[in-house]
Design an enzyme around this catalytic site. Structure first.
Site, PDB file in Angstrom:
ATOM      1  CB  ILE A  11      -1.000  -0.018   1.178  1.00  0.00           C
ATOM      2  CG1 ILE A  11      -1.905   1.206   1.124  1.00  0.00           C
ATOM      3  CG2 ILE A  11      -0.315  -0.195   2.520  1.00  0.00           C
ATOM      4  CD1 ILE A  11      -3.126   1.101   2.051  1.00  0.00           C
ATOM      5  CD  GLU A  12       4.733   3.051  -4.073  1.00  0.00           C
ATOM      6  OE1 GLU A  12       5.611   3.822  -4.500  1.00  0.00           O
ATOM      7  OE2 GLU A  12       4.555   1.906  -4.522  1.00  0.00           O
TER       8      GLU A  12
END
Length: 267
Positions: A160-161
């Protein structure tokens, strides 16, 4: 982590209990350093996982090869074939940012898949480029949908960036996926950085979430300067006659040399 390689089930059992560490490495030396530093998960290139020396360097790390094929436009069948080869070469899972159809196909063949949500570099054009995703309620709901889609497709984890920390925390608490944060805060299950950022070898822009622990670029510059200086001294010694010195050459026995010169004189 145990002294043997952890399994997907081992990682899932740690969700909510402690933060995992993940590092992208680019050489066998870095892989060995990650092993000795007890980094939980390492991301590697395909070439590295296929190198027979790799597991000697990192025998007990959980390894997720990167996304080289998908970035080159490989089809689902091609990605599947590569994934099977990667697993045979000791990969523990496969990162995949391709379609949900592809992820389902991999999962159907019992290949653990780590997906990607939020800012996905390979698909950044759909979310407005290289910037945070999830800063509005609408875009946060989009990230949540990405996570639910990965759940349904059979992924076990997701990077999850560059998602707001509060949004990432809320999502991580509500999904069985192992959520691996790149700039998404401590409410996820793991933290992920690249070795080039950690070691300070990145010559370009450092992302906001990166933390530099060493300045190896300066050390490499110093070593390169030493290389150049040594080569210059070597070349200068050749020109001046300082190299080679007597200890650098072998000598013929005087009698044997006399015989050889006599032989040459008769040619």
């Amino acid at each position: 982590m145990p002294d043997t390689r952890p399994t997907v089930a081992d990682l899932q059992a740690l969700k909510g209990k402690r933060q995992l560490s993940k590092l992208r490495v680019f050489s066998l030396e870095e892989a060995e350093a990650a092993e000795r530093a007890s980094i939980d998960i390492i991301s590697v290139t395909y070439d590295m996982i296929f190198d027979p020396r790799f597991r000697d360097a990192a025998p007990t790390r959980f390894v997720i090869p990167g996304d080289e094929q998908a970035r080159m436009g490989a089809t689902t069948d091609e990605i599947l074939r590569t994934a099977v080869k990667l697993r045979a070469a000791s990969a523990d899972a496969m990162y995949c940012s391709a379609s949900l159809q592809t992820i389902r196909r991999l999962r159907d063949e019992h290949i653990p898949v780590c997906g990607h949500v939020g800012l996905i570099p390979a698909h950044a054009t759909w979310t407005g480029g290289f910037k945070a995703v999830g800063k509005t309620a609408e875009s946060a709901a989009f990230v949540w949908k990405q996570v639910k889609d990965l759940e349904a497709a059979g992924a076990f984890a997701a990077e999850i960036e560059v998602v707001p920390a509060e949004v990432a925390t809320a999502i991580s608490r509500r999904t069985p996926l192992i959520m691996i944060s790149m700039g998404a805060g401590t409410g996820c299950d793991a933290q992920y950085l690249f070795s080039e950022d950690v070691l300070g070898t990145n010559r370009g822009r450092y992302p906001r979430h990166a933390k530099r622990y060493r300045d190896l670029a300066s050390e490499y510059d110093r070593l390169q300067g030493e290389r150049i200086a040594a080569f210059r001294e070597y070349a200068a010694d050749i020109q001046s006659g300082a190299y080679p010195e007597p200890q650098h050459v072998v000598r013929a026995d005087a009698e044997e040399l006399r015989k050889f010169e006599a032989f040459l004189d008769n040619q």
